[in-house]
Design an enzyme around this catalytic site. Structure first.
Site, short mmCIF file in Angstrom:
data_model
loop_
_atom_site.label_atom_id
_atom_site.label_comp_id
_atom_site.label_asym_id
_atom_site.label_seq_id
_atom_site.Cartn_x
_atom_site.Cartn_y
_atom_site.Cartn_z
N HIS A 185 0.78 -1.18 0.01
CA HIS A 185 0.02 0.02 0.02
C HIS A 185 0.89 1.25 -0.07
O HIS A 185 0.56 2.26 -0.79
CB HIS A 185 -0.95 0.18 1.23
N GLU B 56 2.05 1.93 -3.19
CA GLU B 56 0.96 2.38 -4.15
C GLU B 56 1.01 3.99 -4.01
O GLU B 56 0.72 4.79 -5.21
CB GLU B 56 -0.34 1.95 -3.90
N HIS B 57 1.06 4.51 -2.87
CA HIS B 57 1.05 5.95 -2.89
C HIS B 57 2.14 6.36 -3.36
O HIS B 57 2.03 7.56 -3.96
CB HIS B 57 1.17 6.33 -1.16
N GLU C 131 -3.71 8.28 7.36
CA GLU C 131 -4.70 7.51 6.54
C GLU C 131 -5.17 6.24 7.78
O GLU C 131 -6.22 6.07 7.77
CB GLU C 131 -4.16 6.88 5.29
#
Lengths: 432, 425
Positions: free
Chosen positions: B57, B60-61, B137
């Site tokens: 993840h 991905e950012h 997040e």
């Protein structure tokens, strides 16, 4: 997911750009509607709206409209609730009636081979809901449970609190779902009466797209919407006066605080509507391009998401924004938002920013044409806000003609960091 | 939730592969001059090493941070300028990036997407700043939400050995420790053409797609040979109730999560279980809803569903919102006893036929628009299904008999691999 809030901005009244669309305006006895024939897929999509919404709920009976729209498909003169649900399944019918602050909105879809069944069901739900006591009790319990769930959701909670404080005495401060107390004041008779008043053809707007002939859609619209009352109704909307400024903290034990902010805005019919939208796009709008996004997330990592968007109703408008951040960085982030606000107000935007914003608004409009649902909805909205039949061809020009000096002047007048109001829910750490 | 099947009727779906192993699917649809493009990588948090949760993840950012040729946020800026929209998501089995944009910019977007597969220029500063964003997040999505914290605990018990037991976003203490070198090596090892499936849906034709995609992607070489191996979970030998009490919770919620066979085991059986679940627990027309919400008025909501699109095991999820306070164990007994009765007495051919009809209608609705079809193909292919599996979906649906649905539901009733969760004040 990178930015969840992007979805939100699409749900709002955001029309993007203007490529022409071929629609016909069809008339029935009581109403008229806009229609795009599209037989590329065997679906019919219909979108309608009725001006009014939860802002019109009587004092002490907040939640009336929401309760009504939530109970209408629980039973009609011809079908019980479970018959309705089975009928929907068998015929590929989708129906959703929702309550917003300024309107009731409906979305209806049916597979084209089942068109008669589809409109029969729509007719039943819109014109002959029963509001049986046991159904009402059930729906009330569901709303009460959802109210309780809302209270433990930080983001919903802060939005609700913001709503109460920001709109104060304006009827927009009425919460869409009401409260347990106000919901319990509502009787079956209230619902019957409210239904009759709300489903009225004076403030009705309809858009349709899909696989059906003009003749057949006219017949079906007449059958369903021709039964609406034609009495004059006039929902009342007041301008947002004396919006609060500054900040307010509501203490809550959480690892992160949720901040919702507001600022005065413009109505949809204001001549500066598009200038205002473009300016907001630059400061806090969609995508990963806004100044708030770059300064606060990309450069400093203070938040996961930060945004602002203008909400423009027929009678008035405002800007709303939000973010969540750790308690220790709440005031730093609030100050950075204020800073960006005063920066844009003092120095305006650049030519490059303006050109890019215009290009965005022009290029993104065609996305509305990719499904029958989105086309129907667009047709509905253009009528609701009275944007005119030539809207589709005019829009690009209106945006294209906006000049940098003009917009910067508008920004100077309309964006003011002193007019920002921040509602903070959490345990923010004091500055310094 | 499930697949679509009417593809052949409303859209032409074609597939080709490049010599470096990348697969490409083209779904032609010329209703509007718009393209929805998705690149699906067939890995997600499942390939992370133990101790490095959150890495997929995180990566991905960072995929939005620019390359030598297109530095900083050039890509996102370009998308915005043409009025496009974009986003990305990471799951257990896959990581996907998508853009919706005016079709005249097809060539440029393909070039940009190809460029970032291997050429990101990451800095340590990028990594450190983005780490803060990701921690925010995690706070926003998980730590501020008791219900998500409960889900996290339930999964960690249900999958004691498989990576599905770790949160996609990562455990907080492990996110904090992730560093530049972890990122670099993850990027190099996994972002490879052999791991990618590109799905292009909308106003494009196969010939042009082939030409442009080949030009930009076929020169990219695979540099690693790492292979992913599924780990298996043991059967759970004890019943586990997870209780999450939190002062902000005002409404009790009961949940139950099962491991179940995925479509990879058998598509037909998966569909049978899906249909059975829909009849018993799907939405407000389900038999459970009718019994507990309409008739007995014990719950304000109750429902459940099967999700079988996964590389490892799939799952079944149930939830109930009680009107009054009821012990979680009692809720479980109420629901399970009722399911047994319903499976025995109420599963009928008529109900099955209604559900099949709905299934077909839903598949038509899914073709209205351009993003949904690419999501469906991308997800199915990355978890290991083949294009022909999707094309034959209807046939499998037709072949599902009432007996098979009953068989799958009885199997489900006997399934002991579950965790029960309860959210309370």
């Amino acid at each position: 997911m990178k930015v969840s809030i992007y979805i939100l901005s699409i749900l709002l009244l955001l029309f993007q750009e203007t490529k022409s669309i071929d629609f016909s305006e069809l008339k029935t006895k009581n109403t008229s509607f806009w229609f795009v024939k599209d037989n590329s897929i065997p679906i019919i999509s219909l979108s309608f709206s009725l001006r009014g919404g939860s802002s019109q709920d009587p004092d002490g009976k907040e939640g009336l409209t929401y309760l009504m729209t939530s109970t209408m498909d629980e039973g009609t003169s011809k079908f019980s609730g479970s018959q309705l649900r089975k009928f929907k399944k068998l015929n590929g019918i989708k129906l959703n009636i929702s309550t917003q602050k300024n309107k009731i909105e409906g979305s209806f879809q049916v597979i084209s081979s089942q068109v008669d069944q589809g409109f029969e069901l729509l007719d039943q739900v819109l014109n002959f809901p029963k509001f049986d006591k046991s159904d009402l009790e059930k729906v009330l319990k569901q709303i009460e449970a959802s109210l309780k769930i809302d209270q433990s959701d930080l983001s919903t909670l802060s939005n609700d609190k913001f709503n109460d404080i920001f709109f104060k005495k304006n009827n927009f401060s009425k919460r869409i779902k009401g409260t347990k107390k106000t919901l319990n004041n509502i009787t079956k008779d209230d619902l019957i009466k409210h239904h009759k008043n709300s489903f009225n053809s004076k403030e009705l707007y309809i858009g349709v797209s899909g696989d059906i002939s003009e003749q057949s859609i006219k017949k079906n619209i007449e059958k369903v919407f021709g039964k609406f009352s034609i009495e004059n109704v006039s929902p009342s909307f007041e301008k947002f006066a004396d919006l609060p400024k500054g900040q307010k903290v509501i203490q809550l034990e959480t690892p992160q605080s949720s901040v919702v902010f507001g600022h005065p805005g413009l109505s949809r019919s204001d001549k500066d509507y598009f200038s205002f939208r473009l300016a907001n796009y630059i400061i806090g709008g969609g995508g990963f391009q806004s100044r708030l996004y770059k300064e606060i997330r990309e450069k400093r990592g203070l938040v996961y998401s930060i945004y602002s968007y203008p909400i423009s109703y027929k009678h008035d408008g405002f800007i709303m924004g939000g973010f969540q951040t750790r308690n220790k960085s709440v005031f730093e982030t609030v100050n950075r938002v204020k800073e960006e606000w005063s920066k844009i107000s003092k120095r305006g935007i650049t030519k490059k920013e303006l050109d890019e914003a215009k290009a965005y608004y022009k290029g993104s409009f065609t996305r509305n044409f990719t499904s029958t649902v989105s086309i129907a909805k667009l047709l509905n909205i253009v009528q609701f806000y009275d944007l005119g039949k030539n809207y589709f061809s005019e829009r690009d020009k209106i945006i294209g003609n906006l000049k940098l000096d003009y917009i910067n002047n508008m920004i100077k007048n309309k964006f003011n960091s002193d007019n920002l109001f921040f509602l903070i829910v959490g345990s923010p750490e004091k500055q310094r | 939730m499930l697949l679509l099947s009417s593809s052949g009727v409303f859209a032409k779906v074609k597939q080709f592969s490049l010599s470096n192993g990348m697969k490409v699917v083209v779904i032609e649809n010329d209703r509007a001059p718009v393209i929805a493009q998705m690149i699906w990588y067939n890995f997600g948090s499942n390939v992370e090493q133990k101790g490095k949760s959150g890495l997929a993840h995180f990566m991905e950012h960072l995929m939005f941070k620019g390359t030598k040729k297109h530095p900083d946020n050039y890509y996102s800026n370009f998308i915005s300028k043409i009025g496009g929209s974009e986003n990305a998501f990471t799951s257990y089995d896959y990581t996907a990036y998508y853009q919706i944009y005016p079709s005249e910019h097809f060539e440029k977007i393909i070039e940009l997407e190809a460029d970032r597969m291997k050429n990101l220029t990451l800095t340590k500063k990028n990594v450190e700043i983005e780490k803060n964003v990701i921690l925010e997040e995690r706070f926003q999505r998980i730590e501020s939400d008791p219900s998500s914290l409960l889900d996290e605990s339930m999964r960690s018990i249900l999958y004691p050995n498989h990576p599905y037991g770790r949160p996609i976003i990562g455990w907080k203490h492990e996110i904090v420790e992730l560093n530049y070198d972890d990122i670099k090596s993850f990027y190099k090892t996994h972002y490879e053409p052999r791991n990618a499936i590109l799905v292009i849906s909308g106003n494009v034709n196969l010939k042009k797609a082939k030409e442009i995609v080949k030009k930009n992607f076929s020169k990219i070489k695979n540099v690693s040979t790492s292979e992913f191996k599924e780990t298996l979970d043991p059967d759970l030998n004890s019943q586990v109730f997870v209780e999450k009490k939190h002062p902000t919770v005002k409404q009790d919620i009961w949940k139950k999560l099962y491991r179940a066979d995925s479509y990879n085991k058998s598509i037909k059986r998966g569909i049978a279980l899906d249909l059975g679940m829909k009849i018993i627990a799907g939405g407000t027309s389900s038999l459970l809803y009718d019994e507990f919400v309409n008739r007995k008025k014990i719950f304000s909501m109750v429902g459940g569903f099967y999700q079988g699109l996964s590389r490892g095991e799939g799952y079944v999820y149930f939830y109930a919102i009680p009107n009054e306070k009821i012990e979680p164990k009692k809720i479980d007994n109420l629901i399970m006893d009722q399911i047994k009765i319903l499976v025995k007495n109420e599963l009928s051919s008529e109900r099955l036929e209604t559900e099949k009809k709905k299934y077909l209608y839903d598949s038509i609705y899914r073709m209205d628009g351009i993003l949904k079809p690419s999501e469906i193909y991308g997800e199915a292919l990355t978890v290991g299904l083949k294009l022909s599996d999707i094309e034959n979906w209807n046939k499998n649906l037709d072949d599902v008999t009432l007996e098979l649905v009953k068989e799958e539901m009885f199997k489900f009733i006997e399934n002991k691999n579950y965790v029960i969760g309860s959210l309370q004040n």
